[in-house]
Design a protein around this motif. Structure first.
Motif, PDB file in Angstrom:
ATOM      1  N   GLN A   1       0.984  -1.093   0.154  1.00 44.10           N
ATOM      2  CA  GLN A   1       0.083   0.049   0.076  1.00 44.10           C
ATOM      3  C   GLN A   1       0.817   1.301   0.095  1.00 44.10           C
ATOM      4  O   GLN A   1       1.462   1.603   1.046  1.00 44.10           O
TER       5      GLN A   1
ATOM      6  N   LEU B   1      -1.095  -4.378  -5.465  1.00 50.42           N
ATOM      7  CA  LEU B   1      -0.953  -3.298  -5.093  1.00 50.42           C
ATOM      8  C   LEU B   1      -2.198  -2.587  -4.578  1.00 50.42           C
ATOM      9  O   LEU B   1      -3.205  -2.830  -5.324  1.00 50.42           O
TER      10      LEU B   1
ATOM     11  N   ASP C   1      -4.691   0.784  -3.349  1.00 49.52           N
ATOM     12  CA  ASP C   1      -4.716   2.263  -3.468  1.00 49.52           C
ATOM     13  C   ASP C   1      -3.582   3.261  -2.675  1.00 49.52           C
ATOM     14  O   ASP C   1      -3.574   2.593  -1.442  1.00 49.52           O
TER      15      ASP C   1
ATOM     16  N   SER D   1      -2.144   4.469  -7.883  1.00 48.77           N
ATOM     17  CA  SER D   1      -1.376   3.210  -7.842  1.00 48.77           C
ATOM     18  C   SER D   1      -1.394   2.543  -9.163  1.00 48.77           C
ATOM     19  O   SER D   1      -0.663   1.551  -9.545  1.00 48.77           O
ATOM     20  N   SER D   2      -2.440   3.047 -10.087  1.00 50.25           N
ATOM     21  CA  SER D   2      -2.424   2.255 -11.454  1.00 50.25           C
ATOM     22  C   SER D   2      -1.279   2.878 -12.156  1.00 50.25           C
ATOM     23  O   SER D   2      -0.566   2.146 -12.967  1.00 50.25           O
TER      24      SER D   2
ATOM     25  N   LEU E   1       1.748   0.946 -10.965  1.00 49.33           N
ATOM     26  CA  LEU E   1       1.778  -0.541 -11.502  1.00 49.33           C
ATOM     27  C   LEU E   1       2.072  -0.726 -12.918  1.00 49.33           C
ATOM     28  O   LEU E   1       2.878  -1.682 -13.222  1.00 49.33           O
TER      29      LEU E   1
ATOM     30  N   GLN F   1      -1.027  -6.906  -9.869  1.00 46.90           N
ATOM     31  CA  GLN F   1      -2.242  -6.606 -10.178  1.00 46.90           C
ATOM     32  C   GLN F   1      -2.700  -5.603  -9.122  1.00 46.90           C
ATOM     33  O   GLN F   1      -2.021  -5.779  -7.935  1.00 46.90           O
ATOM     34  N   LEU F   2      -3.838  -4.939  -9.363  1.00 50.17           N
ATOM     35  CA  LEU F   2      -4.267  -3.700  -8.489  1.00 50.17           C
ATOM     36  C   LEU F   2      -5.457  -4.595  -7.807  1.00 50.17           C
ATOM     37  O   LEU F   2      -6.318  -4.738  -8.329  1.00 50.17           O
TER      38      LEU F   2
ATOM     39  N   SER G   1      -8.416  -4.507  -4.249  1.00 47.97           N
ATOM     40  CA  SER G   1      -8.940  -3.617  -3.224  1.00 47.97           C
ATOM     41  C   SER G   1      -9.026  -4.357  -1.999  1.00 47.97           C
ATOM     42  O   SER G   1      -8.817  -5.599  -2.227  1.00 47.97           O
TER      43      SER G   1
END
Length: 450
Positions: free
Chosen positions: A353, A379, A381, A395-396, A399, A408-409, A411
């Motif tokens: 994070q 990953l 946010d 975070s995107s 990434l 990958q992102l 939640s």
């Protein structure tokens, strides 16, 4: 200001790790302690258990009559509190003595023999090792820690008042309020550029800190840093250096060369060369203070660590879950080195994070490089803490810069299911935000599975 004349201490941001240590200190010294924080946490709960009154709504109606006298009330706040905070502004506008946490720490320690630990990485672990060493050597010491010690289950060690051990925080130039007798600088990597602007300005402030040491005091610096002092390092020619490193049953065994003698077969239980370096400087400062070598060796072997610093939550032959506070690329590199050294043949999943939009922006390429080293990456946010979003810093974005096929992102709501989809044998949660709140859920879920 004479703290002996103050009866009431009002904390704004009492749940912070440094603030809560001060709250514990004043409570133990029979002051009336109350405070505000925006969220209820394990730290605020532990203070309430001590008898400290805490509220979670910013309202001047919460300021009781007995705390409305500027003559006997000191207000302590953290720079993380917003400038429009109602209670803080009430105290500032009505003649109260309002001080930052660092200023109060300076007042407490000015009449003690003070040992201060500075550096962009390693402060908390080094301070807690040093506090533990001094305590175990029966020194009359109070140690203010930036984390919860596993040995004491607290961020405060109290065994007297003659000596103080403090974490000297460079954020907001806080450490310039201190005047230590012995001080060390563990690292000077660029960080907090939202405060300093440039890495050279940060370096200059560390130089300013080195000049705060009392006359006849001593400065210790990690070998290679551009400051003069007593040097320390691993397998080099420093004044204090570690040699003959072995790993036996997950424990480091090594020798330490001091300017006068060699201490042989010392033991230390925290993984990672960065932690060996932290142990070395804590040992060096304790030796220079005058602690007996035999007691130091025993104390070092009994040190258990700091919560959220390479903390094991599950440790079986088939599955390992570790949590760490690392939030800077160099700290992530140190965690990676430690986990590879301990588990060279196992697949490692890192869940990270990012902490602060500004830090992510300033070090995005370094973050990408450090995170690319793991076998698999998830990953979360960005945790904003005190900041508002910065356009394009997400975070995107981070990434996309990471060179890892297994990334990958995710939640928080889907985190457990995504971990189940992985076949990694070692899971790491990393970051300084509220990712620590996910640890108990992961531990519960995978303690059953493992």
């Amino acid at each position: 200001m004479n703290l002996n004349n103050v009866h009431n201490i009002y904390f704004i941001g009492i749940g912070g790790i440094g603030m809560s240590a001060l709250a514990r200190y004043f409570h133990a010294n029979n002051k009336q302690v109350v405070g505000y924080d925006k969220t209820q946490t394990a730290i605020t709960n532990s203070l309430v258990d001590l008898g400290v009154e805490i509220h979670f709504e910013d309202s001047i109606d919460n300021i009781k009559t007995e705390y409305q006298n500027p003559e006997n009330t000191l207000v302590v706040y953290t720079p993380a509190v917003p400038k429009n905070h109602k209670e803080l502004n009430y105290f500032k506008n009505n003649g109260f003595k309002v001080l930052k946490r660092s200023q109060v720490l300076g007042l407490i320690t000015e009449n003690t023999f003070c040992l201060a630990v500075a550096g962009t990485h390693g402060k908390t672990t080094t301070t807690s090792i040093l506090g533990h060493l001094m305590n175990e050597c029966d020194v009359s010491v109070t140690a203010f820690l930036g984390g919860i010690s596993e040995n004491y289950n607290s961020n405060l060690i109290m065994n007297g008042t003659e000596v103080s051990v403090v974490e000297a925080d460079e954020f907001d130039r806080s450490f310039l309020t201190l005047s230590p007798d012995l001080a060390c600088i563990t690292s000077m990597d660029a960080d907090h550029l939202d405060i300093y602007g440039t890495a050279s300005e940060l370096k200059k402030t560390f130089e300013d800190f080195s000049r705060k040491i009392k006359p006849n005091g001593k400065l210790f610096v990690r070998n290679g840093l551009p400051l003069k002092g007593i040097t320390y390092g691993i397998e080099d020619d420093s004044d204090y250096s570690i040699h003959n490193i072995k790993i036996e049953n997950g424990t480091y065994v090594f020798d330490v060369k001091t300017p006068k003698i060699v201490l042989e077969n010392l033991q230390f239980n925290l993984p990672g060369r960065h932690n060996l370096s932290n142990a070395l400087i804590a040992l060096a400062m304790a030796v220079e203070y005058g602690c007996p070598h035999q007691q130091l060796a025993k104390a070092l072997a009994s040190y258990k660590g700091v919560k959220r610093r390479f903390t094991y939550h599950i440790k079986t032959n088939s599955f390992v879950f570790i949590d760490d506070y690392a939030h800077h690329p160099e700290e992530i590199n140190a965690v990676h080195q430690a986990v590879r050294e301990m588990y060279p043949n196992k697949k490692v999943l890192a869940i990270f994070q990012p902490h602060l939009y500004s830090r992510t922006q300033d070090f995005v390429d370094d973050f990408a490089k450090s995170l690319s080293q793991f076998d698999e990456l998830m990953l979360l946010d960005i945790y904003p803490a005190r900041e508002l979003p910065i356009e394009g810093v997400t975070s995107s974005w981070l990434l996309n810069k990471i060179n890892n096929k297994n990334k990958q992102l995710v939640s928080k709501t889907e985190l457990l299911s995504k971990i189940h989809e992985s076949n990694a044998q070692v899971i790491l949660t990393i970051g300084a935000g509220d990712i620590g709140e996910e640890v108990k859920h992961i531990k519960k879920e995978f303690s059953i599975a493992s």
